[in-house]
Design an enzyme around this catalytic site. Structure first.
Site, PDB file in Angstrom:
ATOM      1  N   ILE A  25      12.271   1.743  -9.000  1.00 47.27           N
ATOM      2  CA  ILE A  25      10.909   2.213  -9.296  1.00 47.27           C
ATOM      3  C   ILE A  25      10.034   2.120  -8.048  1.00 47.27           C
ATOM      4  O   ILE A  25       9.254   3.024  -7.740  1.00 47.27           O
ATOM      5  CB  ILE A  25      10.302   1.409 -10.477  1.00 47.27           C
ATOM      6  CG1 ILE A  25      11.067   1.741 -11.767  1.00 47.27           C
ATOM      7  CG2 ILE A  25       8.808   1.720 -10.644  1.00 47.27           C
ATOM      8  CD1 ILE A  25      10.708   0.888 -12.962  1.00 47.27           C
TER       9      ILE A  25
ATOM     10  N   GLY B 102       1.077   7.114 -13.129  1.00 44.86           N
ATOM     11  CA  GLY B 102       2.375   6.927 -13.762  1.00 44.86           C
ATOM     12  C   GLY B 102       3.297   6.298 -12.759  1.00 44.86           C
ATOM     13  O   GLY B 102       3.195   6.567 -11.570  1.00 44.86           O
ATOM     14  N   CYS B 103       4.186   5.422 -13.238  1.00 42.81           N
ATOM     15  CA  CYS B 103       5.037   4.683 -12.301  1.00 42.81           C
ATOM     16  C   CYS B 103       6.306   5.448 -11.956  1.00 42.81           C
ATOM     17  O   CYS B 103       6.973   5.123 -10.982  1.00 42.81           O
ATOM     18  CB  CYS B 103       5.389   3.320 -12.877  1.00 42.81           C
ATOM     19  SG  CYS B 103       3.989   2.200 -12.834  1.00 42.81           S
ATOM     20  N   ILE B 104       6.673   6.426 -12.805  1.00 40.67           N
ATOM     21  CA  ILE B 104       7.959   7.077 -12.548  1.00 40.67           C
ATOM     22  C   ILE B 104       7.792   8.603 -12.511  1.00 40.67           C
ATOM     23  O   ILE B 104       7.101   9.160 -13.321  1.00 40.67           O
ATOM     24  CB  ILE B 104       9.011   6.685 -13.605  1.00 40.67           C
ATOM     25  CG1 ILE B 104       9.367   5.214 -13.383  1.00 40.67           C
ATOM     26  CG2 ILE B 104      10.264   7.533 -13.483  1.00 40.67           C
ATOM     27  CD1 ILE B 104      10.001   4.566 -14.541  1.00 40.67           C
TER      28      ILE B 104
END
Lengths: 155, 104
Positions: A25, B102-104
């Site tokens: 991530i 958003g992280c992804i």
């Protein structure tokens, strides 16, 4: 604007699901922010880029107090698979990619994927055992050369 | 609140240079923001930018790189070639919409 990070080198050293995702991530997020990113897989982290193993990464249910399971229960046969399935289903709902898909995506962003030479020697792995997106197997010295001028993150 | 001049028009922007009001956006402003970021807009760039604006109009937020790669018809590899300094972030800036979260 103040200080900005231009480059990150992320080391993934663990082979559990919760040990691998955070580094992925962070690498993907770094590229999304326009930073240069390289991923370096060492020790059991190599499973994340191992052709035969990267589809079978599991949550560690033993010695993981964060799961709030009794230690004995965590060791029951199949517990790790059950917890992994449960988490994977939740992740799918949030559109978090599986580890193989995520790694392919990170490679597509232009991030470099590298295996650690000492660990590959130890586990008797060659580049043929690793997925095609892996650019090379490198030494710790080469890693530092590549990481020069940026931030290093160990996970 | 800071402001910036693009294509001869003064617009309010945030600290990162994103338009405060997506309604002030125009194609001329988009080209000017892109030029300031070192990008000459091609047809493929426009495809992504228009997709970003449509998504924002519909959902109130811009798509992340993963969503762009899955739904815009432009692959992740190509998105990074078009917008090397971060496809979702840069395309949103040029499209005059807020930076996607958003992280992804």
């Amino acid at each position: 604007m103040g200080d900005t990070i231009e480059k990150v080198s992320i080391i993934i050293s663990k082979g559990s699901l919760e040990g691998i995702y955070p580094g992925l991530i962070m690498a993907n997020g770094a590229r999304a922010e326009g930073m240069e990113a390289n991923l370096f897989f060492t020790f059991f982290g190599l499973d994340a880029i191992h052709k035969k193993r990267h589809e079978h990464i599991k949550v560690a249910t033993v010695g993981n107090p964060g799961l709030h399971l009794a230690t004995m229960a965590g060791g029951l046969p199949g517990m790790s698979s059950v917890m992994t399935h449960y988490l994977e289903r939740k992740m799918e709902k949030l559109d978090i990619p599986s580890i193989p898909e995520f790694i392919e995506m990170i490679s597509d962003t232009g991030a470099g994927l590298y295996g650690c030479k000492a660990s590959c020697d130890l586990f008797e792995m060659t580049k043929d055992d690793l997925i095609d997106q892996v650019k090379d197997i490198i030494t710790v010295g080469e890693f530092y050369e590549m990481a020069a001028g940026g931030q290093i993150i160990f996970t | 609140m800071p402001s910036a001049t693009f294509a001869g028009k003064v617009v309010a922007v945030n600290d990162e240079g994103f338009l405060e009001n997506p309604d002030e956006w125009s194609e001329e402003i988009a080209s000017a923001i892109a030029r300031a970021e070192g990008i000459e807009l091609t047809e493929q760039h426009w495809r992504v930018i228009k997709f970003m604006r449509a998504e924002y109009a519909e959902k109130g937020t811009g798509p992340t790189v993963r969503v762009l790669g899955k739904t815009s018809g432009v692959s992740i590899k190509e998105l990074y070639l078009l917008f090397p300094k971060g496809p979702a972030k840069l395309a949103a800036k040029i499209a005059g919409i807020p930076k996607p979260r958003g992280c992804i």
